[in-house]
Write a protein that holds these residues in place. Structure first.
Motif, PDB file in Angstrom:
ATOM      1  N   THR A  95       0.965  -1.027  -0.052  1.00  0.00           N
ATOM      2  CA  THR A  95      -0.206   0.018  -0.152  1.00  0.00           C
ATOM      3  C   THR A  95       0.999   1.126  -0.097  1.00  0.00           C
ATOM      4  OG1 THR A  95      -1.641  -1.171   1.430  1.00  0.00           O
ATOM      5  CG2 THR A  95      -1.807   1.155   1.154  1.00  0.00           C
ATOM      6  N   ILE A 108      -4.540   7.232  -0.430  1.00  0.00           N
ATOM      7  CA  ILE A 108      -4.210   5.652  -0.247  1.00  0.00           C
ATOM      8  C   ILE A 108      -4.505   4.875  -1.454  1.00  0.00           C
ATOM      9  CG2 ILE A 108      -4.444   3.502   1.227  1.00  0.00           C
ATOM     10  CD1 ILE A 108      -5.799   5.251   3.332  1.00  0.00           C
ATOM     11  N   ALA A 110      -3.349   1.104  -3.937  1.00  0.00           N
ATOM     12  CA  ALA A 110      -2.765  -0.265  -3.673  1.00  0.00           C
ATOM     13  C   ALA A 110      -1.530   0.015  -4.319  1.00  0.00           C
ATOM     14  CB  ALA A 110      -3.602  -1.276  -4.405  1.00  0.00           C
ATOM     15  N   THR A 207       4.300   3.158   7.045  1.00  0.00           N
ATOM     16  CA  THR A 207       2.963   3.205   6.902  1.00  0.00           C
ATOM     17  C   THR A 207       2.556   4.598   7.398  1.00  0.00           C
ATOM     18  OG1 THR A 207       2.348   2.098   9.004  1.00  0.00           O
ATOM     19  CG2 THR A 207       2.548   0.692   7.159  1.00  0.00           C
ATOM     20  N   ASP A 220      -9.363   7.278   0.128  1.00  0.00           N
ATOM     21  CA  ASP A 220      -9.010   5.623  -0.342  1.00  0.00           C
ATOM     22  C   ASP A 220      -9.194   5.395  -1.693  1.00  0.00           C
ATOM     23  OD1 ASP A 220      -8.378   3.071  -0.424  1.00  0.00           O
ATOM     24  OD2 ASP A 220      -9.084   2.709   1.762  1.00  0.00           O
ATOM     25  N   ARG A 222      -8.224   2.624  -3.257  1.00  0.00           N
ATOM     26  CA  ARG A 222      -8.050   1.223  -3.499  1.00  0.00           C
ATOM     27  C   ARG A 222      -9.211   0.583  -3.937  1.00  0.00           C
ATOM     28  NH1 ARG A 222      -5.510  -0.146   2.325  1.00  0.00           N
ATOM     29  NH2 ARG A 222      -6.881   1.214   2.847  1.00  0.00           N
TER      30      ARG A 222
END
Length: 222
Positions: A95, A108, A110, A207, A220, A222
């Protein structure tokens, strides 16, 4: 602009891990350059981790300095962290987090590297040994120390850059400078200003901790 700077920074770091190959389907690279790159690669792979200070200068085709950046990069296996003015990038190997301090937003996504994003860990799969021709163009000095100068050209002419020039410290076998020549005419000069091998790094430092950034907006993707 910040995304471009970050990507090119990682390109510069990636060349520190390059594994050279003498023969490609498009021709033969310089065996002298291969020996130097092999030595630098072997030296780099002995490190368990790296902390490096850097400077990044962007120059226009008419040699005007458009922007300068300084920061720090941390590498540990496939994990990396880049701290730039106004931006932080984290990757734990699966990530990625890109945090913009000005907008207090973190994106965020992948971790799916492609041919347009040259990240440090890609070199562990010997990516560049199939993608470049290279030659030893001469010797010079960098901050008073002798360096070998190697010119690299991508086999894929659709890439956004057409040439990369790296300087390798003759004694330390470390890359100290990378100059990336874009098709647009801009040049990105990346220079190592501090280098600490085998620095202690906790895995959770790669992270993004939203709790440590009150008020951050999380996007996000992803």
């Amino acid at each position: 602009m910040k995304k471009v700077i970050a990507a090119l920074l990682l390109t510069g770091i990636a060349f520190m891990q390059v594994q050279a190959q003498q023969q490609t389907p498009f021709g033969k690279s310089d065996p002298k350059a291969k020996a130097i790159l092999d030595a630098a690669s072997a030296k780099f792979k002995t490190y368990k981790s790296i902390k490096a200070g850097f400077s990044l200068k962007i120059t226009t085709p008419d040699n005007k300095v458009m922007d300068t950046k300084t920061g720090t990069v941390y590498l540990k296996g496939k994990k990396y962290k880049v701290l730039l003015d106004g931006q932080e990038i984290y990757c734990d190997g699966s990530t990625t987090w890109s945090y913009n301090k000005d907008t207090k937003e973190v994106q965020i996504s992948a971790y799916t590297p492609d041919n347009a994003t040259l990240t440090p860990d890609r070199l562990f799969s010997n990516f560049y040994d199939k993608e470049f021709l290279y030659r030893l163009s001469g010797s010079s000095t960098h901050r008073g120390k002798p360096v070998d100068v190697i010119e690299m050209t991508p086999l894929d002419k659709s890439k956004p850059f057409f040439k990369v020039v790296v300087q390798i410290d003759k004694a330390a076998k470390n890359i100290v400078s990378t100059e990336i020549f874009e098709q647009s005419g801009n040049r990105y000069t990346y220079e190592i200003t501090a280098f600490t091998p085998n620095a202690a790094m906790a895995d959770n430092s790669f992270t993004f901790d939203a709790k440590a950034h009150p008020g951050v907006e999380v996007v996000d993707l992803r």
